[in-house]
Design an enzyme around this catalytic site. Structure first.
Site, short mmCIF file in Angstrom:
data_model
loop_
_atom_site.label_atom_id
_atom_site.label_comp_id
_atom_site.label_asym_id
_atom_site.label_seq_id
_atom_site.Cartn_x
_atom_site.Cartn_y
_atom_site.Cartn_z
N GLU A 280 -7.63 -4.70 15.83
CA GLU A 280 -8.07 -6.11 15.89
C GLU A 280 -8.00 -6.76 17.25
OE1 GLU A 280 -6.05 -8.26 12.77
OE2 GLU A 280 -7.30 -7.37 11.22
C1 BMA Z 1 -4.42 -7.21 9.14
C2 BMA Z 1 -3.54 -6.20 9.78
C3 BMA Z 1 -2.16 -6.67 10.00
C4 BMA Z 1 -1.73 -7.71 9.03
C5 BMA Z 1 -2.64 -7.82 7.86
C6 BMA Z 1 -2.27 -8.91 6.91
O1 BMA Z 1 -5.48 -7.63 9.81
O2 BMA Z 1 -4.13 -5.59 10.84
O3 BMA Z 1 -2.04 -7.12 11.31
O4 BMA Z 1 -0.46 -7.48 8.65
O5 BMA Z 1 -3.89 -8.08 8.32
O6 BMA Z 1 -2.34 -10.16 7.50
#
Ligand code: BMA
Length: 855
Positions: free
Chosen positions: A439
């Protein structure tokens, strides 16, 4: 020349913290935390709100000390190295009082020339690990920028340490202090094997069909670590022996030149490695022996699979495809995201949590796990298990959700780390893809790190650093060292740096992979999943509470409320518990003050949400429109409310049972609407499916309103719309809420392939008559058979087993009037439970409940 000799320095070490005047013993590989908990020096930080009382542990420095004795012969060898396979993280390494190294990257294997400082007889090795939070604070001061991850202790992006350890939206703030991998001395006469890299080509031939291979070539590249040697070593040769699963042996040899040898092995009639659901994950034993002057001096053994994996990205009617082909077969990736199995990583490995969790993934019909970037490059055992189980691995490099340093010393350190880990892991058949990060491409688009970016020149520098690392250096390393494997810059991403994109833009539904968080983070109803036609869903998810027995492990009964301090501390997503309750209230009527029932309902809500999404994406697989579903997240690193389908101890939530059904290789599903219902059959196998799909729409009292059946013929790797059934007549006005669809898929020989049900409305609006459930329990195999009958419609039948942890062959399913089902139940060993709490093995008291009991 003499063969390589090793001496392990693992086992019991002394641990001390001068600031706190604490001393203890510690097992290496192991964590200081683990030692402190076991020896009763701190309260278990997983209990209650203890997490907040133990901050002094990570605010302190810890000395790990080992005494060992060396023989004259060992010390007389020309090269003696101290190899620390993993130190977490910022540390000083000394032998006999002399500093031999400063280290600051937990992902790097450190090798020190120890010969000058070692002595015959007693030696002392000291590894002084600095406070991780202190080290992060120093870096922040030094560089004058505030790099951080939301909700975490400050400064983690400065450290090459598991990023989640400073806290995450499911993880406690317990940065580990550990020698997390083995420590050993290695003595040689100057020549040894540095790496063995097998690469496989499967040969196709006319008339053999698309997935049969008359032969394979395995090119085994052996790289040597050759230092100054005493005397002439004679001819140096690499000899390779491949043993097939059937016991056939193929051998070859090649002399080494310029520090390298390549042994070509021709394998007739090969047994290819297949992911789960496509065939056997056949593994071969590859042994490489290094011979100098006719004598063996080193040996490496690996297990390899003969297979080819491609990431297919081709222009198509929607944009660009994104899917994996294994041995020429397009694979719909079914799985979940993996986080480290414990906050204290070496403990998770010692307990065997990897294998338990990965086996559970396979039991739920998964074929891929994504090792998420906020964690680690996992241990060898992890990839060994994936190889054996047929689980493809999407491997992120360990970077997540943050802006990272751009300065050369940081990038150079990452290069060392990446090179070592690519070399360590590239022989694994399961490894399908290297991905730059989690991300961060997306983060650059919606840049939220405003504090950092008042100054445009500073932003430019950091952005260049991003491009340098993820679009240049890492892909170059993969291309050079692991050319057979694809690299993908970020998850999610729209493509690699090979296209002019101007702004980095990620998360398009038409190209690349997607993280879809409108459901949950943006509170949208889960019907939104049906509106998103991604090419590959690498993340989406929905929270629930862990299993009740797990809640009991950390929460006293007087805090059994979702807003109690302990329950809130075991929820790390801001307002997460409120969100669970709000979503739950949309679907179910929530019994006030019935905590246990609320816990189960939260799991049902989660299961329904994910099922809804998965069915949509699987049905969308034709023409490779959508080719992957990896929900967030498989597992937990401590007992917590989270998006996982298995909790920290290994207990299955409702979602995991539902995953076993919605990830079945051949699945039927009903796409319900007020006017019509579409019945689909999805076939993910390499064979054609000939079956009969039958359906019955009933009203809550049990009477059949509509029924029918259809012969279906679904080709390999395809989805098929079997029938659209008009239900407008029976769904008039609010009758729709009282109607339910049951469907089954049977093979032509009558064997049940798949069955399911779907309500048109919310379960809370469905009248729940007494289902008249009866059951009996009888011993069967290593467990018990529970025969369940229902007199009337029974929604969400689930089993509760008293006095032991048990796994059921099916759970949280629904039954039609007069139906009988046999569910088998077997005791489940949960390695993370305290010794006294392991299952006893007596005949269990089984209770069979339904949704009606949760009202
Ligand atoms: C995502 C993951 C984590 C996170 C999850 C829940 O985007 O990549 O970074 O824990 O969401 O929020």
């Amino acid at each position: 020349m003499q063969p390589l000799a090793r001496m392990s320095l693992d086992g019991e070490w002394a641990l001390a913290c001068e600031d706190a005047a604490v001393s203890a013993s510690v097992t290496v590989p192991g964590s200081a935390w683990e030692a402190l908990i076991e020896q009763g020096i701190i309260e278990d930080p997983f209990h209650g709100t203890n997490e907040h009382d133990v901050g002094w542990v990570h605010a302190s420095s810890w000395r790990f000390l080992k005494r060992f004795t060396l023989s004259k012969e060992f010390i007389a060898r020309p090269c003696v190295s101290l190899v620390c396979h993993g130190i977490d993280t910022v540390a000083t390494v000394s032998v006999n009082g002399q500093v031999i190294g400063e280290v600051a990257n937990m992902f790097v294997r450190h090798e020190f020339d120890a010969r000058p400082v070692l002595v015959e007889g007693e030696n002392t090795l000291t590894i002084e690990i600095a406070s991780p939070t202190g080290a992060a604070a120093r870096e922040r001061r030094r560089h004058g920028v505030n790099l951080r991850v939301m909700h975490a202790l400050p400064g983690i992006p400065f450290l090459r340490k598991a990023q989640y350890s400073f806290g995450w939206d499911w993880g406690p703030k317990l940065p580990d202090i550990a020698i997390w991998k083995p420590v050993e001395l290695v003595a040689t006469d100057g020549i040894r094997i540095a790496s063995v890299h097998p690469s496989c080509t499967l040969h196709r031939a006319p008339g053999h069909g698309p997935v049969a291979f008359p032969s394979a070539t395995l090119a085994v590249a052996v790289t040597l670590d050759a230092r100054a040697t005493a005397g002439d070593p004679g001819l140096i040769e690499a000899r390779a022996t491949l043993t097939t699963p059937g016991g056939k042996i193929v051998t070859g040899a090649s002399p080494a030149a310029g520090g390298k040898a390549v042994v070509m092995l021709e394998v007739p009639d090969p047994d290819p490695w297949w992911p789960n659901g496509f065939g056997t994950p056949a593994l071969h034993r590859l042994e490489v022996v290094l011979v100098a002057g006719g004598k063996e001096i080193d040996r490496v053994v690996q297990r390899v699979g003969l297979r080819e994996v491609e990431l297919v990205r081709e222009p198509d009617e929607w944009g660009e495809s994104f899917y994996f082909k294994v041995n020429g077969v397009p694979v719909f990736a079914k799985g979940a995201n993996w986080i480290p199995s414990d906050s204290f990583i070496p403990r998770g490995r010692r307990l065997g949590l990897h294998r338990m969790l990965l086996q559970a993934a396979v039991d739920a019909n998964m074929n891929m796990v994504r090792v998420w970037g906020g964690g680690i490059y996992e241990d060898d055992e992890f990839y060994d298990a994936c190889d054996e189980l047929g689980l493809l691995v999407w491997q992120d490099f360990p970077f997540a959700c943050a802006i990272y340093p751009h300065w050369p010393s940081f990038l150079d350190g990452v290069e060392v780390e990446a090179i070592q880990n690519v070399i360590r892991l590239r022989h694994h058949a399961s490894l399908a893809l290297w991905c730059g990060n989690n991300e961060i491409e997306q983060l650059w688009l919606g840049i939220s790190n405003l504090v950092l970016f008042f100054k445009p020149w500073l932003k430019k520098r950091f952005k260049q650093g991003y491009l340098e690392l993820f679009e240049k250096r890492l892909p170059a390393i993969v291309a050079r060292l692991d050319p057979g494997r694809p690299y993908w810059p970020s998850s999610p991403s729209n493509g690699g740096g090979d296209r002019p994109r101007g702004l980095l833009a990620s998360n398009s539904p038409d190209t690349g992979d997607s993280h879809f968080w409108k459901v949950w983070h943006m509170s949208a109803p889960f019907s939104e999943y049906r509106k998103f036609d991604s090419r590959f869903m690498s993340e989406y998810g929905f929270e629930s509470f862990p299993v009740m027995a797990t809640i009991r492990s950390f929460c006293p009964p007087d805090q059994f409320r979702f807003d109690s301090p302990v329950m809130e501390n075991h929820q790390k997503n801001a307002a997460g518990n409120k969100k669970i309750m709000a979503y739950m209230a949309r679907r179910f009527s929530i019994p006030a003050e019935m905590f246990e029932q609320q816990v189960t309902l939260s799991q049902l809500t989660q299961g329904e949400a994910i099922e809804y999404g998965v069915e949509h994406w699987r049905v969308n697989r034709n023409s490779q429109h959508c080719m992957g579903s990896l929900y967030w997240q498989l597992n937990d690193c401590w007992p917590v409310a989270s998006w996982s389908s298995i909790d920290y101890f290994g207990r299955w939530k409702a979602l995991h049972y539902m995953a076993r059904r919605f990830y079945a290789p051949v699945m039927a599903c009903a796409r319900e609407g007020p006017r019509d219902v579409e019945f689909h059959v999805v076939n993910d196998t390499r064979d054609t499916v000939d079956a009969v799909l039958s359906w019955r729409v009933r009203e809550a009292g049990g009477s059949i309103l509509v029924e029918g059946k259809e012969h279906v013929h679904v080709g390999p790797c395809a989805a098929h719309l079997a029938r659209t059934v008009d239900v407008s007549g029976i769904n008039a006005t609010d009758a729709i809420n009282r109607n339910v669809i049951f469907f089954q898929l049977h093979g032509s020989d009558g064997t049940a392939i798949h069955r399911g049900f779907r309500l048109f409305g919310n379960p809370k609006d469905f009248p729940l008559p007494d289902p008249g459930i009866e059951h009996r329990v009888e011993p069967s195999g290593d467990g018990w058979a529970v025969t369940i009958t229902a007199r009337a419609i029974a929604i969400y039948v689930h089993l509760e087993v008293d006095g032991m942890d048990a796994l059921a062959s099916d759970n949280f399913f629904s039954m039609e009037p007069g139906e009988t089902r046999i569910v088998t139940v077997r005791p489940q060993a949960l390695p993370a439970l305290p010794a006294g709490e392991q299952p006893a093995g007596t005949v269990p008291a089984v209770r069979v409940k339904t949704l009606r009991d949760l009202r």
